[in-house]
Design a protein around this motif. Sequence first.
Motif, mmCIF file in Angstrom:
data_model
loop_
_atom_site.group_PDB
_atom_site.id
_atom_site.type_symbol
_atom_site.label_atom_id
_atom_site.label_comp_id
_atom_site.label_asym_id
_atom_site.label_seq_id
_atom_site.Cartn_x
_atom_site.Cartn_y
_atom_site.Cartn_z
ATOM 1 N N ASP A 177 38.502 33.594 35.582
ATOM 2 C CA ASP A 177 37.728 34.831 35.748
ATOM 3 C C ASP A 177 38.640 36.040 35.975
ATOM 4 O O ASP A 177 38.457 37.097 35.355
ATOM 5 N N GLN A 178 39.624 35.883 36.863
ATOM 6 C CA GLN A 178 40.507 36.998 37.184
ATOM 7 C C GLN A 178 41.381 37.403 35.995
ATOM 8 O O GLN A 178 41.671 38.581 35.801
ATOM 9 N N ALA A 179 41.776 36.422 35.198
ATOM 10 C CA ALA A 179 42.588 36.730 34.016
ATOM 11 C C ALA A 179 41.750 37.431 32.949
ATOM 12 O O ALA A 179 42.171 38.436 32.367
ATOM 13 N N ILE A 180 40.552 36.921 32.696
ATOM 14 C CA ILE A 180 39.698 37.507 31.659
ATOM 15 C C ILE A 180 39.325 38.945 32.008
ATOM 16 O O ILE A 180 39.289 39.830 31.139
ATOM 17 N N ALA A 181 39.048 39.202 33.288
ATOM 18 C CA ALA A 181 38.633 40.536 33.715
ATOM 19 C C ALA A 181 39.811 41.496 33.878
ATOM 20 O O ALA A 181 39.608 42.677 34.166
ATOM 21 N N PHE A 214 38.492 47.885 47.593
ATOM 22 C CA PHE A 214 38.135 46.643 46.936
ATOM 23 C C PHE A 214 37.053 46.957 45.913
ATOM 24 O O PHE A 214 36.161 47.763 46.160
ATOM 25 N N ALA A 215 37.141 46.328 44.768
ATOM 26 C CA ALA A 215 36.234 46.658 43.679
ATOM 27 C C ALA A 215 35.858 45.406 42.896
ATOM 28 O O ALA A 215 36.564 44.393 42.945
ATOM 29 N N GLN A 216 34.756 45.506 42.183
ATOM 30 C CA GLN A 216 34.274 44.399 41.353
ATOM 31 C C GLN A 216 33.913 44.921 39.974
ATOM 32 O O GLN A 216 33.290 45.978 39.842
ATOM 33 N N GLY A 217 34.335 44.185 38.944
ATOM 34 C CA GLY A 217 33.939 44.493 37.580
ATOM 35 C C GLY A 217 33.206 43.300 36.991
ATOM 36 O O GLY A 217 33.685 42.170 37.111
ATOM 37 N N SER A 218 32.061 43.525 36.368
ATOM 38 C CA SER A 218 31.228 42.419 35.892
ATOM 39 C C SER A 218 30.828 42.614 34.440
ATOM 40 O O SER A 218 30.460 43.712 34.022
ATOM 41 N N ASP A 262 41.456 50.081 31.553
ATOM 42 C CA ASP A 262 41.885 50.236 30.163
ATOM 43 C C ASP A 262 42.419 48.922 29.608
ATOM 44 O O ASP A 262 42.522 48.766 28.386
ATOM 45 N N HIS A 263 42.773 48.002 30.480
ATOM 46 C CA HIS A 263 43.323 46.708 30.068
ATOM 47 C C HIS A 263 42.234 45.804 29.503
ATOM 48 O O HIS A 263 42.407 45.209 28.430
ATOM 49 N N LYS A 264 41.108 45.709 30.217
ATOM 50 C CA LYS A 264 39.956 44.918 29.775
ATOM 51 C C LYS A 264 38.706 45.778 29.953
ATOM 52 O O LYS A 264 38.002 45.693 30.950
ATOM 53 N N PRO A 265 38.433 46.638 28.965
ATOM 54 C CA PRO A 265 37.403 47.664 29.132
ATOM 55 C C PRO A 265 35.995 47.147 29.415
ATOM 56 O O PRO A 265 35.168 47.907 29.934
#
Length: 227
Positions: free
Chosen positions: A169-173, A114-118, A50-53
């Motif tokens: 990358d980690q901040a933007i995502a 562990f998860a990945q969002g792209s 919900d933070h960076k949909p």
Amino acid sequence: MRRLLLPALALALLLLGGCATVPFMPLADKAPAVDQARPLYLMSVVLRNDHKPRWQPRVLNVILTKEDGRAKPEWFALRMDPKGVVKPVEEGGKTTYLVRFTGEQVPVGLRGFFAQGSAFPIHGYYFVPMHAEVPRFDRGVHYLGSAEAVVRERRDGEFRAGAVIPLIDQAIAGASTGTFDIVISDAYEHDVAMFRKAFPALERVEIESAVLAPWDRAKAQRYWDEN
């Protein structure tokens, strides 16, 4: 280095997630029957950002610890497989991940996922901190519940949803700038139906309910603070 150890480990194992060195979860192949010599645990997982949909996480690995008499617990990972990913029927619905692991008759801890969002060209990596002790059984199939983990904006001092590095990358995502809220619920009837549909070996097997205790944010925060 304090508070970076666990996220750094999470990122390292995430990068290994696509490698043959990390085995798939049980029932990933076309096994005709469940191994009755050891306990099998089942849990459904839903992740949402919900933070960076734009960056919706998908489960890559479940991370477990095994207590076998060593000074420190042994950490190990299992990889999610396509059969364990249930896509939503309706547009905008939630993807459900069907997590499975065995206990081998020793105390097992569910450390997290562990998860990945792209979202091109940025990839974010997340660690969902469960820190749950798994009920101990000698054999049988056991349902641990349904976990829904939601990334929201992090407030001062709260554990992060992922590593700080790589910084941009980690901040933007939303991984380094977010935190997780997690709810464990009992959705036995719904989830068992999904597991049996995805894995025919479970169709005629008794599945006992052993839902985990409610998620403990304070415990996750302590682990973050101390590591």
